[in-house]
Design a protein around this motif. Structure first.
Motif, PDB file in Angstrom:
ATOM      1  N   VAL A 129       4.058   5.805  -5.720  1.00 26.35           N
ATOM      2  CA  VAL A 129       4.081   5.867  -7.181  1.00 26.35           C
ATOM      3  C   VAL A 129       2.941   6.747  -7.691  1.00 26.35           C
ATOM      4  CG1 VAL A 129       3.757   4.521  -9.298  1.00 26.35           C
ATOM      5  CG2 VAL A 129       5.243   3.643  -7.484  1.00 26.35           C
ATOM      6  N   ALA A 130       1.742   6.565  -7.114  1.00 23.19           N
ATOM      7  CA  ALA A 130       0.573   7.323  -7.570  1.00 23.19           C
ATOM      8  C   ALA A 130       0.775   8.831  -7.394  1.00 23.19           C
ATOM      9  CB  ALA A 130      -0.673   6.875  -6.814  1.00 23.19           C
ATOM     10  N   LYS A 131       1.467   9.230  -6.329  1.00 21.76           N
ATOM     11  CA  LYS A 131       1.679  10.657  -6.061  1.00 21.76           C
ATOM     12  C   LYS A 131       2.670  11.282  -7.035  1.00 21.76           C
ATOM     13  CE  LYS A 131       0.686  10.413  -1.105  1.00 21.76           C
ATOM     14  NZ  LYS A 131       1.283  10.435   0.259  1.00 21.76           N
ATOM     15  N   HIS A 132       3.563  10.471  -7.595  1.00 27.02           N
ATOM     16  CA  HIS A 132       4.625  11.018  -8.445  1.00 27.02           C
ATOM     17  C   HIS A 132       4.484  10.588  -9.897  1.00 27.02           C
ATOM     18  CE1 HIS A 132       6.312  11.026  -4.327  1.00 27.02           C
ATOM     19  NE2 HIS A 132       6.912  12.161  -4.715  1.00 27.02           N
ATOM     20  N   MET A 133       3.247  10.219 -10.320  1.00 27.60           N
ATOM     21  CA  MET A 133       3.044   9.729 -11.690  1.00 27.60           C
ATOM     22  C   MET A 133       3.407  10.785 -12.737  1.00 27.60           C
ATOM     23  SD  MET A 133       2.096   6.592 -11.912  1.00 27.60           S
ATOM     24  CE  MET A 133       1.400   6.548 -13.548  1.00 27.60           C
ATOM     25  N   GLU A 134       3.197  12.051 -12.414  1.00 29.22           N
ATOM     26  CA  GLU A 134       3.427  13.108 -13.404  1.00 29.22           C
ATOM     27  C   GLU A 134       4.878  13.560 -13.461  1.00 29.22           C
ATOM     28  OE1 GLU A 134       1.069  13.675 -15.384  1.00 29.22           O
ATOM     29  OE2 GLU A 134      -0.498  12.663 -14.240  1.00 29.22           O
ATOM     30  N   THR A 135       5.703  13.086 -12.546  1.00 28.42           N
ATOM     31  CA  THR A 135       7.101  13.504 -12.527  1.00 28.42           C
ATOM     32  C   THR A 135       7.942  12.566 -13.371  1.00 28.42           C
ATOM     33  OG1 THR A 135       7.736  12.156 -10.610  1.00 28.42           O
ATOM     34  CG2 THR A 135       6.728  14.311 -10.172  1.00 28.42           C
ATOM     35  N   SER A 136       9.181  12.972 -13.624  1.00 29.80           N
ATOM     36  CA  SER A 136      10.112  12.132 -14.391  1.00 29.80           C
ATOM     37  C   SER A 136      11.112  11.459 -13.472  1.00 29.80           C
ATOM     38  CB  SER A 136      10.843  12.993 -15.430  1.00 29.80           C
ATOM     39  OG  SER A 136      11.515  14.074 -14.794  1.00 29.80           O
ATOM     40  N   ASP A 163      11.058   3.239 -11.649  1.00 31.07           N
ATOM     41  CA  ASP A 163      11.562   1.886 -11.360  1.00 31.07           C
ATOM     42  C   ASP A 163      10.640   1.159 -10.379  1.00 31.07           C
ATOM     43  OD1 ASP A 163      13.700   2.315 -13.023  1.00 31.07           O
ATOM     44  OD2 ASP A 163      15.110   2.831 -11.422  1.00 31.07           O
ATOM     45  N   LEU A 164      10.158   1.889  -9.387  1.00 32.30           N
ATOM     46  CA  LEU A 164       9.247   1.295  -8.407  1.00 32.30           C
ATOM     47  C   LEU A 164       7.944   0.877  -9.079  1.00 32.30           C
ATOM     48  CD1 LEU A 164       8.731   0.513  -5.491  1.00 32.30           C
ATOM     49  CD2 LEU A 164       7.996   2.870  -5.037  1.00 32.30           C
ATOM     50  N   LYS A 165       7.471   1.698 -10.014  1.00 30.07           N
ATOM     51  CA  LYS A 165       6.255   1.363 -10.752  1.00 30.07           C
ATOM     52  C   LYS A 165       6.447   0.060 -11.539  1.00 30.07           C
ATOM     53  CE  LYS A 165       3.373   2.841 -14.614  1.00 30.07           C
ATOM     54  NZ  LYS A 165       3.082   3.879 -15.621  1.00 30.07           N
ATOM     55  N   GLU A 166       7.605  -0.092 -12.173  1.00 28.26           N
ATOM     56  CA  GLU A 166       7.885  -1.316 -12.928  1.00 28.26           C
ATOM     57  C   GLU A 166       7.878  -2.537 -12.028  1.00 28.26           C
ATOM     58  OE1 GLU A 166       8.201  -1.912 -16.216  1.00 28.26           O
ATOM     59  OE2 GLU A 166       7.539   0.152 -16.467  1.00 28.26           O
ATOM     60  N   GLU A 167       8.404  -2.397 -10.807  1.00 29.84           N
ATOM     61  CA  GLU A 167       8.417  -3.530  -9.866  1.00 29.84           C
ATOM     62  C   GLU A 167       6.993  -3.881  -9.422  1.00 29.84           C
ATOM     63  OE1 GLU A 167      10.911  -5.288  -9.464  1.00 29.84           O
ATOM     64  OE2 GLU A 167      12.567  -4.003 -10.085  1.00 29.84           O
ATOM     65  N   SER A 189       0.800  -1.229   0.000  1.00 31.79           N
ATOM     66  CA  SER A 189       0.000   0.000   0.000  1.00 31.79           C
ATOM     67  C   SER A 189       0.836   1.284   0.000  1.00 31.79           C
ATOM     68  CB  SER A 189      -0.965  -0.015   1.185  1.00 31.79           C
ATOM     69  OG  SER A 189      -1.769   1.127   1.169  1.00 31.79           O
ATOM     70  N   PRO A 190       1.831   1.440   0.886  1.00 31.54           N
ATOM     71  CA  PRO A 190       2.590   2.701   0.877  1.00 31.54           C
ATOM     72  C   PRO A 190       3.410   2.904  -0.393  1.00 31.54           C
ATOM     73  CG  PRO A 190       3.557   1.127   2.422  1.00 31.54           C
ATOM     74  CD  PRO A 190       2.244   0.568   1.994  1.00 31.54           C
ATOM     75  N   PHE A 191       3.865   1.818  -1.008  1.00 35.84           N
ATOM     76  CA  PHE A 191       4.653   1.945  -2.233  1.00 35.84           C
ATOM     77  C   PHE A 191       3.762   2.322  -3.421  1.00 35.84           C
ATOM     78  CE2 PHE A 191       6.583  -1.398   0.468  1.00 35.84           C
ATOM     79  CZ  PHE A 191       7.705  -0.685   0.864  1.00 35.84           C
ATOM     80  N   VAL A 192       2.541   1.782  -3.426  1.00 38.59           N
ATOM     81  CA  VAL A 192       1.579   2.151  -4.473  1.00 38.59           C
ATOM     82  C   VAL A 192       1.231   3.634  -4.340  1.00 38.59           C
ATOM     83  CG1 VAL A 192      -0.743   1.763  -5.377  1.00 38.59           C
ATOM     84  CG2 VAL A 192       0.641  -0.188  -4.628  1.00 38.59           C
ATOM     85  N   ASP A 193       1.010   4.083  -3.100  1.00 41.90           N
ATOM     86  CA  ASP A 193       0.693   5.495  -2.869  1.00 41.90           C
ATOM     87  C   ASP A 193       1.843   6.386  -3.333  1.00 41.90           C
ATOM     88  OD1 ASP A 193      -1.715   4.765  -1.792  1.00 41.90           O
ATOM     89  OD2 ASP A 193      -1.044   4.902   0.301  1.00 41.90           O
TER      90      ASP A 193
END
Length: 622
Positions: free
Chosen positions: A214-221, A227-231, A208-212
């Protein structure tokens, strides 16, 4: 002089055992006190070894409170930071083995303190090592015990290093859980004997915290976030393949009972949605291009490796109706079918009942969205559309599970119904050439008869099932694969269906109308089908009658009456047969020949009558 006898070693006395325990405690204190005066960089390899060995002994001898006291001592922070992770293994074993709640609570406090003080990288590796080394019987216990501490340690890692460690943790845990059997029945799911369901649902809480993040930084580069999103995506795809692909995901009849793996499936879709990968994975043509791959070969390789996972995802979305409200309503049912064809084929290639069932359910769900006669001929230009009926035929004829065989037959008819006239015509031609199964061919011929009947009754002109275009199809129907030498017994279903179609055409289509061209083709049909069939029947009857005579003669001899014979059918050796059983089979074959001959005679009688009527009508004779 004989050697002195070897005396058995005496067991240590209770006093000696107590002394050993005290020594273990003192040894641990000594190594800790010795290291207190050293700087962290001065610790040597032997210090780590002595700390681990002494700490292990202390924990095994039951000095939990003493170990806890040492770890909580502020003077020992540096020592615990460098060496504490070595206590993870012995500590986990103590938690598993100790029955005393007080001691277990102390062990859990030690574990929490290690999480607080130890080097995160080393502690992650220590936790994963324990998960890898644990037995199958304790797998779920160990995973459930370590998930929360592991989550805390991973969250302490630097942003750039977090993705790798999260991916390694998820991969290790899933690899170990894959050793556990997937519960299938409702009772097995509720009992969850091996704890797989509990572990799966605990894993989604763990993430849950890792998904949150990634979701918060979707618009950033941010590279670390990507990398976390890929995992996380990799974890979802692996989870779809195991355990969800093998699991029974239908709802329980009792609405009050929760289905743990359905809940896990919903959580996986939730993660995919949060990281914006749900729609791209279900409809890849409309998804974003994977930025990791610029090479098309690598993209194709990735898709092949995730084929089972994506097929399971489509099943969950379209059959179990999870997440459908997140999809745009603009996709046409024919496009949904087209997107799912590759997934259906992947599922139907498998042998497991649960996977085959998912493939058939997904096909049914897609077909039911379509109206009859709505698929155009052009769809059969796609390889998957023309090969799908062949996949269904394989299930119908080779699958060991009777309910799935019956469902496949039902879906073949549903699939045929969805095509317009030209599509049906093409499917029939293809299936007659490729099925290599008399029963299937008979079923297709019956379909051809139904289409001809609809065409004859229709007010509009139907070119495929009347006129010259029908002739090409009838040439295939009214033929024997090997002429007069065709195995009539093996092809009996097809032959009977062909004769019934011919009888129907002779009755329904008058010679003066000749809408099906049956009367202009009659000479060819007689030459290529009826005459060879007569010859084949005579040859087959003579052969089987001779066999029966031979068996009866052998039976008269008493020593032959109980002889056991072996029979091979389609390359497979059948159970041993007695002479009486063989005679029953031979008589059954003769009965089949009688049936074929009876229908053949009726067809020829009808042809003669209709021809005579037409001739009389043309000459004006009444």
């Amino acid at each position: 002089m004989s050697p002195a006898p070897v005396r058995p070693r005496a067991k240590p006395s209770p006093r000696a055992l107590q002394d050993q325990k005290i020594m273990a405690k003192e040894e641990f204190r000594d190594i800790v006190q010795r290291c207190q005066i050293l700087n962290e960089e001065d610790f040597k390899g032997e210090d780590f070894d002595h700390f681990q060995a002494a700490g292990k002994k202390c924990l095994e001898e039951g000095y939990i409170a003493e170990v806890l006291e040492i770890i909580q001592n502020e003077k020992n922070k540096v020592i615990i930071k460098s060496m504490g992770w070595n206590l993870v293994g012995p500590l986990i074993r103590c938690i598993h083995e100790y029955k005393d709640d007080v001691e277990r609570d102390r062990c859990n406090i030690i574990l929490e303190k290690l999480v607080e003080l130890c080097n995160p990288k080393e502690l992650v590796l220590g936790f994963l090592e324990q998960i890898e080394q644990t037995s199958k019987e304790r797998m779920s216990q160990t995973v459930l015990l370590l998930l929360k501490p592991l989550q805390k340690v991973l969250l302490k890692l630097h942003h750039r290093n977090k993705a790798y460690s999260v991916g390694l943790s998820l991969s290790t845990i899933l690899n170990q859980l894959s050793l556990l059997p997937v519960p299938y029945t409702a009772q097995q799911l509720q009992e969850d004997m091996h704890g797989l369901c509990h572990c799966c649902n605990a894993l989604t809480d763990f993430l849950s915290p890792f998904v949150d993040e990634v979701a918060k930084h979707m618009e950033t580069s941010d590279r670390g976030c990507k990398d976390l999103k890929e995992e996380l995506l990799s974890f979802c795809l692996k989870s779809l393949k195991y355990p969800l692909l093998m699991a029974e995901l239908e709802k329980f009849p009792e609405e009050t009972i929760e289905h743990p793996l359905r809940q896990f499936a919903a959580e996986i879709l939730g993660i995919l949605l949060a990281i914006r990968e749900l729609i791209p994975k279900v409809f890849p043509q409309h998804g974003c291009k994977n930025q990791n791959w610029d090479n098309e070969d690598l993209v194709e390789m990735e898709q092949e490796q995730s084929a089972d996972s994506l097929a399971c995802l489509s099943y969950i979305v379209f059959v179990q109706d999870f997440g459908m409200n997140y999809f745009p309503a603009v996709f046409h049912p024919s496009y949904i079918l087209q997107c799912n064809m590759v997934h259906i084929q992947v599922l139907l290639e498998r042998k497991e009942e649960s996977v085959l069932s998912k493939g058939l359910d997904l096909l049914e769900s897609c077909l039911l969205r379509l109206e009859d006669n709505s698929l155009l001929l052009q769809y059969l230009e796609f390889k998957s559309f023309i090969s799908m009926p062949q996949d269904m035929v394989k299930v119908m004829t080779l699958c060991p599970f009777e309910p799935l065989r019956k469902k496949s037959l039902k879906l073949l008819q549903l699939y045929i119904n969805k095509f317009e006239e030209e599509g049906k015509y093409t499917l029939f031609r293809c299936l007659l050439k490729t099925s290599n199964h008399s029963g299937v061919e008979a079923y297709i011929i019956q379909n051809i008869k139904n289409q001809i009947d609809l065409s004859l009754k229709s007010a509009k002109i139907c070119t495929c099932f009347t006129g010259l275009q029908l002739v090409s199809l009838l040439d295939t129907v009214f033929s024997l694969p090997e002429g007069a030498e065709t195995d009539l017994l093996q092809n009996s279903d097809r032959i009977m269906a062909s004769l019934n179609l011919l009888r129907y055409l002779v009755i329904k289509d008058n010679e003066n109308d000749n809408k099906t061209c049956i009367w202009t083709e009659l000479t060819k049909i007689e030459q290529n089908f009826l005459k060879p069939l007569h010859t084949g029947l005579n040859m087959s009857r003579a052969h089987y009658e001779a066999e029966i005579k031979n068996k009866k003669e052998n039976k008269r001899e008493s020593h032959m009456s109980k002889k056991i014979c072996s029979v091979t059918v389609a390359g497979a050796k059948m159970p041993a047969m007695t002479t009486e059983m063989e005679l029953q089979v031979l008589h059954s074959a003769l009965f089949t020949f009688d049936l074929i001959e009876s229908v053949l005679a009726r067809v020829e009688e009808l042809i003669e009558v209709k021809t005579k009527i037409a001739a009389e009508a043309s000459t004006g004779v009444k």
